[in-house]
Design a protein around this motif. Structure first.
Motif, mmCIF file in Angstrom:
data_model
loop_
_atom_site.group_PDB
_atom_site.id
_atom_site.type_symbol
_atom_site.label_atom_id
_atom_site.label_comp_id
_atom_site.label_asym_id
_atom_site.label_seq_id
_atom_site.Cartn_x
_atom_site.Cartn_y
_atom_site.Cartn_z
ATOM 1 N N PRO A 82 0.780 -1.239 0.000
ATOM 2 C CA PRO A 82 0.000 0.000 0.000
ATOM 3 C C PRO A 82 0.816 1.297 0.000
ATOM 4 C CG PRO A 82 0.152 -0.854 2.226
ATOM 5 C CD PRO A 82 0.929 -1.802 1.358
ATOM 6 N N THR A 83 2.137 1.221 0.047
ATOM 7 C CA THR A 83 2.895 2.467 0.211
ATOM 8 C C THR A 83 3.385 3.032 -1.130
ATOM 9 O OG1 THR A 83 4.915 1.232 0.725
ATOM 10 C CG2 THR A 83 3.557 1.933 2.582
ATOM 11 N N HIS A 84 3.899 4.289 -1.038
ATOM 12 C CA HIS A 84 4.280 5.037 -2.242
ATOM 13 C C HIS A 84 5.332 4.309 -3.078
ATOM 14 C CE1 HIS A 84 7.296 5.844 0.788
ATOM 15 N NE2 HIS A 84 8.119 5.990 -0.226
ATOM 16 N N ASP A 85 6.155 3.451 -2.421
ATOM 17 C CA ASP A 85 7.211 2.754 -3.170
ATOM 18 C C ASP A 85 6.703 1.455 -3.802
ATOM 19 O OD1 ASP A 85 6.946 1.759 -0.569
ATOM 20 O OD2 ASP A 85 9.037 1.133 -0.412
ATOM 21 N N ASP A 86 5.419 1.184 -3.698
ATOM 22 C CA ASP A 86 4.838 -0.006 -4.321
ATOM 23 C C ASP A 86 4.307 0.349 -5.702
ATOM 24 O OD1 ASP A 86 5.136 -2.107 -2.294
ATOM 25 O OD2 ASP A 86 3.938 -0.764 -1.050
ATOM 26 N N ALA A 123 -5.030 4.032 1.043
ATOM 27 C CA ALA A 123 -3.770 3.321 0.755
ATOM 28 C C ALA A 123 -4.032 1.837 0.518
ATOM 29 C CB ALA A 123 -2.790 3.512 1.911
ATOM 30 N N ARG A 124 -4.882 1.248 1.365
ATOM 31 C CA ARG A 124 -5.191 -0.179 1.185
ATOM 32 C C ARG A 124 -5.980 -0.410 -0.102
ATOM 33 N NH1 ARG A 124 -6.006 -1.052 7.644
ATOM 34 N NH2 ARG A 124 -3.896 -1.835 8.014
#
Lengths: 257, 257
Positions: A82-86, A123-124
């Protein structure tokens, strides 16, 4: 009596692409390559190459497009959280030239899983975004799915989740002839047996003979691994190899697999 | 007061090429990537890609030629032993378009090491064959050397030997600005902190923020890793991150490295 030539083996190939800065920085040791390689091998799918690449869109797109054209199957791990680096899902969509949006079934599953809508954060929800045309790969552990796009399977990076995703999709794979192996262990060092081994390899060119030195109880121990699709040929080669080592005064035993 | 922009970081890159069918079959878990990645990082050399490829000459030649043009340094492991499947040295020579023959210094070292000429077998002599123009890399463990050809360093595959070769040559590397890191650990799951984290990443675009979920004592624990070349910026970002997590009602602590 002339030997009947064996039918050529049906070979199915794969490439594993590990996506993640944490592997490249040395912070995290990859555990997905050895798991996937072992399991794919059992299904008759030969891993011919692995790549570890950073969380950089251009690199993911170029790598995926190169290897999906080159190999029968591609497995990616990492970058679908769920994070920006995904950025893996977006990068796969870009590689295939398709759009990406929330997949209704993925949303439904995750919505059920989180229960309270407040916990199903934006995010999820990002984890429900799936490239258009892809089919879901179940995630029995944390629900947010992986997906299959053409011959590319995209899994999470966390090993337990990657493994559960693989188990849930492996029936989709069509393997070739499984690669069988026999292992002969000897106390003769590589530098002594190398010549005989090379000669054996020449006579058995349908078999791949690998030599892996190590130590057992402080003494040299070399594992000679014979791999191929025809077990009768492997058995014949292993018997010849053991005889040769005995003739050279060494110890040799075939390991029970 | 306007912030003084930091000088652009000097970036030096590397690629690790692991050569060996035994990794691709899952038989052996690679241990060289995480060692080399960690050590190179300390020297200011960033590993941007790793590849695991089979003992096939055409693949080794193509891979080495691609990555030596793309990255500042290339490190190969595996395939320089005495057996028929050890084809790395010949493949590197081919990649560079040079010949290969016995290197007098390598022969001298190995000859001293084995003592009895009967033990310095033709197979072991093969390990003294070095591409023309390469310089030796010492092997403090089993003597047969690795080598450096241009920006490509070739090591043995056995981890203890690969590591000793790296230690013996690392003074030759010219690194860039070392990548520093700070780690903040929190009990808030990724799906809750992702938005704040993304916002922080936007404000600190000279820093690479990674999020790595895991479990500690059965509870969710997320490691947020901030990486960059300017420690003052890392410290500021870590402080902001901890404050944000506290404001969200979570626990956060910076780990002592």
């Amino acid at each position: 009596m002339p030997e009947v030539p064996a039918a050529p083996a049906k070979i199915v190939t794969a490439c594993i692409v590990v996506i993640g800065n944490e592997i490249l920085s040395g912070r995290t040791k990859d555990a997905n390559i050895s798991f996937l390689a072992t399991e794919l091998n059992k299904l008759g799918v030969r891993v011919m190459e692995c790549r570890v690449i950073p969380d950089i869109e251009a690199t993911i797109v170029a790598t995926v497009n190169e290897v999906r054209a080159k190999f029968d199957y591609v497995f990616t791990t990492g970058g679908i959280g769920p994070t920006h680096d995904d950025i893996t899902a977006d990068s796969i969509a870009k590689a295939f030239g398709v759009g990406i949006s929330e997949h209704p079934e993925a949303v439904a599953r995750m919505s059920r899983h989180y229960g309270d809508p407040a916990l199903f954060t934006p995010a999820r929800r990002r984890m429900a975004r799936i490239p258009h045309g892809a089919t879901l790969v179940d995630n029995p552990i944390s629900v947010a799915p992986g997906f299959q796009m053409g011959n590319v399977f995209t899994f999470a990076g966390i090993p337990t989740i990657a493994q559960s995703m693989f188990e849930s999709m492996k029936h989709r794979l069509v393997g070739g002839d499984p690669v069988l192996s026999r292992t002969v262990r000897t106390n003769l060092p590589e530098g002594i047996i190398a010549e005989a081994l090379g000669a054996l390899q020449k006579r058995y060119d349908d078999i791949d003979i690998g030599s892996y030195p190590g130590f057992r109880a402080g003494k040299v121990s070399v594992s000679l691994v014979l791999r191929g699709t025809n077990d009768a040929r492997l058995a014949a080669a292993a018997t010849e190899l053991i005889q040769t080592i005995h003739q050279m005064g060494g110890e040799a035993e075939e390991l029970v697999q």
